[in-house]
Write an enzyme that holds these catalytic residues in place. Sequence first.
Site, PDB file in Angstrom:
ATOM      1  N   TYR A 125      -3.313   4.061  -9.845  1.00 36.89           N
ATOM      2  CA  TYR A 125      -3.493   3.077  -8.735  1.00 36.89           C
ATOM      3  C   TYR A 125      -5.068   2.617  -8.902  1.00 36.89           C
ATOM      4  CZ  TYR A 125      -4.297   0.354  -4.212  1.00 36.89           C
ATOM      5  OH  TYR A 125      -4.315  -0.617  -3.696  1.00 36.89           O
ATOM      6  N   GLU A 213      -5.267  -5.779  -7.261  1.00 34.73           N
ATOM      7  CA  GLU A 213      -4.674  -4.570  -7.058  1.00 34.73           C
ATOM      8  C   GLU A 213      -3.768  -4.296  -8.130  1.00 34.73           C
ATOM      9  OE1 GLU A 213      -2.325  -2.455  -3.601  1.00 34.73           O
ATOM     10  OE2 GLU A 213      -0.795  -3.516  -4.745  1.00 34.73           O
TER      11      GLU A 213
END
Length: 402
Positions: A125, A213
């Site tokens: 992530y 993101e």
Amino acid sequence: MPTGVLHHDSKHRPRWRGRGRADVDLFEYQGKQFFAGFDIPVSRGRAVTTVDDAVAAAEEIGEYPVVVKAQVQVGGRGKAGGIKLADTADEVRTYATDILGMDIKGHTVKVVWIEVASDIAEEYYASFTLDRSAKKHLGMLSAEGGVEIEAVAEANPDAIAKIWIDPVDGLSESAAREWVAAAGLNPKATDGAVDILLKLYRAYTEGDADLVEINPLILKPTGEVHALDAKVTLDGNASFRHDWADYEATQERDVREQAAYEADLQYVGLEGSVGIIANGAGLAMSTLDVVNQVGGSAANFLDVGGGADADKFVSALTIIDNDPRVRSIFINIFGGITRGEEVANGIVAALDVIDISSPIVIRLDGTNADEGRAILEPHLSDGLQMQPTMLDAARKVVELAG
Ligand code: GDP
Ligand code: MN
């Protein structure tokens, strides 16, 4: 207000950004296009809106498997059945048929993205957003990707390596390298991750994003690091510096928000029963607070801005009155550069040309408030009431909302 990272479903939450242009949320395929502009490796693919085009896109991509991905601005598409690996053109047809029109958490899938499937060794992530209280950019990186970061933050907060970046200094390669080490990624991923994070930081800053993101950021068995998903929110106030017309054109707005956008009003649809109009974003926010404080709930946030244009009030009142949630309307005006009597004249002129079905409560204060009130006085009735203070007006309008 916290920014998007820890609140994925920010779509239905108002984002108070002062008197500015609304943020622009990108779909995954647009986010990948945005990333590609900064040289971040993403998978080759096509966005399509019909089953036939999905099959044609897969054939054109020319290698299987491909991934058929629902394009909606909400997380957890995989779990909802909106992401499927297809080994053949027939499978693409089956999955595209299933996914187009599918409802994912209240979002209807109108576009699917077909891309070359990737082999995945590990899922990470990575994100950048603004930490307003620290007045710095915040980077988050985790070896536990592919799941919602909120879940990681809750179960294992130490698994998220955070870095605060002074916007003046920027992100150096050595700082990025230390950050990657702190996140404990597979050493094979280090160089690729550092490279992508530096590019992602550039995309975030030079691209004028509020949030970028990548989840998952993947390590392939070959050792390459690659963005498999993209979530991007662009800062609407920077749109003059960019050509974002394509992105703006696909913004998901509800009917009310679309009408307000076309009328150039700062509007956010909410779920309550009191329609709100105020001049100034700060005042509009306080108005929501006061309505809440006396036990009511706002149907919207609306800032008509400065000036006293009757047309603006016509648009604002029409949009609010067309909202079936609305039971009463609160017009909260504080005269400033635009004086009270100018605004009062604007409101009176607006009410002359439109019929509003919900009762209206006005509070008018500030510069030349007395002159403004004198103008409104002869027009007052059960359907148009005036109250001396914001609190009185809030009580009255909430009472009228029942
Ligand atoms: P989200 O569920 O909305 O966040 O959608 P993502 O694009 O992040 O995809 C969800 C999951 O689907 C990923 O974490 C992967 O595990 C899987 N996935 C997506 N694309 C591929 C792919 O190209 N190959 C493989 N093997 N899995 C994929
Ligand atoms: Mn994802």
